[in-house]
Design an enzyme around this catalytic site. Structure first.
Site, PDB file in Angstrom:
ATOM      1  N   THR A 277       2.024  65.961  42.203  1.00 53.35           N
ATOM      2  CA  THR A 277       0.970  66.267  41.223  1.00 53.35           C
ATOM      3  C   THR A 277       0.737  65.096  40.264  1.00 53.35           C
ATOM      4  OG1 THR A 277       1.639  68.578  41.304  1.00 53.35           O
ATOM      5  CG2 THR A 277       0.208  67.938  39.469  1.00 53.35           C
ATOM      6  N   ASP A 281      -4.070  60.587  39.934  1.00 56.01           N
ATOM      7  CA  ASP A 281      -4.696  60.350  38.625  1.00 56.01           C
ATOM      8  C   ASP A 281      -4.048  59.138  37.961  1.00 56.01           C
ATOM      9  OD1 ASP A 281      -5.745  62.831  39.288  1.00 56.01           O
ATOM     10  OD2 ASP A 281      -4.376  63.929  37.983  1.00 56.01           O
ATOM     11  N   LYS A 315       9.038  62.744  39.804  1.00 56.03           N
ATOM     12  CA  LYS A 315       9.226  63.677  38.683  1.00 56.03           C
ATOM     13  C   LYS A 315       8.327  64.905  38.873  1.00 56.03           C
ATOM     14  CE  LYS A 315      11.304  60.577  35.728  1.00 56.03           C
ATOM     15  NZ  LYS A 315      11.906  59.777  36.775  1.00 56.03           N
TER      16      LYS A 315
HETATM   17  O1  RIB Z   1      -4.492  65.894  39.905  1.00 55.55           O
HETATM   18  C1  RIB Z   1      -3.628  66.867  39.399  1.00 55.55           C
HETATM   19  C2  RIB Z   1      -4.376  67.810  38.518  1.00 55.55           C
HETATM   20  O2  RIB Z   1      -5.323  68.505  39.292  1.00 55.55           O
HETATM   21  C3  RIB Z   1      -3.528  68.886  37.862  1.00 55.55           C
HETATM   22  O3  RIB Z   1      -2.963  68.481  36.659  1.00 55.55           O
HETATM   23  C4  RIB Z   1      -4.478  70.056  37.769  1.00 55.55           C
HETATM   24  O4  RIB Z   1      -4.822  70.397  36.457  1.00 55.55           O
HETATM   25  C5  RIB Z   1      -5.699  69.674  38.595  1.00 55.55           C
HETATM   26  O5  RIB Z   1      -6.730  69.300  37.792  1.00 55.55           O
END
Ligand code: RIB
Length: 337
Positions: A277, A281, A315
């Site tokens: 996750t 980003d 993590k």
């Molecule tokens: O890219 C990960 C994110 O995708 C998460 O934090 C979740 O909120 C979704 O937006």
């Protein structure tokens, strides 16, 4: 690639110097993130349930700050950017908590709106034993983020604009044109992609960066070989006006295309991921910060982004997994022991 090798390549002394730069320093790029804020409801389980199956999980659950926009903003701030975040949260307890968190990261929160008509966005994230996830997002206030919100945020004269696709499409498209008018470089993380997204309508992009799934959704081409990566990049460049396409290939690293040349950059060798996750980003945020600092050296920026992505998957959770420069340096120095 081995961690120490990458550390040498990145010249970490230079990075630590940048870490110490004061606000307003030329080396600290002014980065505007226009994007989403979510609270993530994260459940860990050995595997996701099948249709009609109820599964008792002996894993854990937690509520963690996330959202593609917020993850990008926090990652960029922790890595040395001077970050402004333009987002919408609900006028509820999560909205307040999230805004305070962003401010605590040193992010400029002047352009955050508390929406009275919708709740704060929520993401339900299932993380399997393999570290891979499945995410469903309730958009809430994120879909009310408007072009007027973005317009106001541009009064801050950013050097770069970072966008994702978790907010209203018209706002994303409009923001790219505002960036052109103000001379800001645009970095677009193409998540979450839809087949209908109008890439053709976007203003000029410096970097367009989809992950494997998003590449396939946008182009119909699975980037599972060098030939297919190239085909997908060409297709993306035919549709969007961009200088570079950077495909995020997960545990295969990334693939960079500038319209003529292509490069495949190997990932950091980190073993089994804990939770993927926010890795994408953070990758795009890292790429943008480094690119703005290094005079536009895309390959160096991608090496750095690979290192950050590698750190993040070791993590759990979104915000908790995003490194500062010193955490990243310590991680790379460990050399995978
Ligand atoms: O890219 C990960 C994110 O995708 C998460 O934090 C979740 O909120 C979704 O937006």
């Amino acid at each position: 690639m081995h961690r120490k090798g990458l550390l040498d390549k990145l010249g970490f002394y230079a990075i630590i110097y940048l870490e110490k730069c004061r606000d307003g320093d030329k080396m600290k790029p002014r980065i505007l993130v226009v994007g989403s804020s979510n609270i993530d409801f994260v459940c860990r389980m050995d595997r996701v349930p099948m249709q009609g199956e109820t599964m008792i999980s002996d894993g854990s659950y937690a509520f963690v700050p996330g959202g593609k926009g917020a993850n990008t903003a926090v990652a960029a701030a922790r890595l040395g950017g001077d970050v402004l975040f333009c987002t919408r949260v609900g006028n509820d307890s999560y909205g307040k908590q999230l805004s305070e968190k962003y401010a605590g990261e040193g992010i400029d929160t002047r352009f955050i709106t508390m929406d009275r008509a919708a709740k704060t966005g929520l993401a339900v994230i299932m993380v399997e034993g393999t570290g891979h996830n499945r995410i469903v997002v309730y958009s809430g206030a994120n879909m009310n983020l408007s072009r007027e919100d973005a317009e106001e945020a541009f009064t801050s004269y950013p050097d770069a604009l970072l966008l994702q696709l978790e907010t209203d499409t018209d706002t994303v498209v409009a923001a790219t044109h505002m960036a052109k008018a103000k001379g800001a470089k645009v970095f677009l993380d193409a998540g979450p992609a839809t087949r209908e997204f109008p890439l053709e309508q976007l203003g000029p992009l410096e970097v367009l960066s989809p992950n494997e799934t998003e590449t396939e959704i946008l182009t119909g081409i699975k980037p599972n070989s060098a030939a297919n990566c190239l085909r997908a990049c060409v297709e993306l460049m035919n549709r969007a006006f961009c200088k570079y396409v950077v495909l995020k290939l997960g545990d295969r690293g990334c693939y960079v295309y500038d319209g003529t040349h292509c490069h495949h950059l190997a990932p950091l060798d980190i073993g089994e991921p804990v939770d993927t996750t926010a890795a994408g980003d953070a990758f795009t945020a890292a790429l943008a910060v480094r690119y703005m600092q290094n005079g536009g050296d895309i390959l160096d920026a991608c090496e750095f982004a690979n290192a950050v992505g590698g750190y993040v998957v070791t993590k759990a959770g979104a915000f908790p997994s995003l490194p500062t420069l010193s955490e990243l340096r310590a991680f790379l120095e460990k050399d995978g022991e």
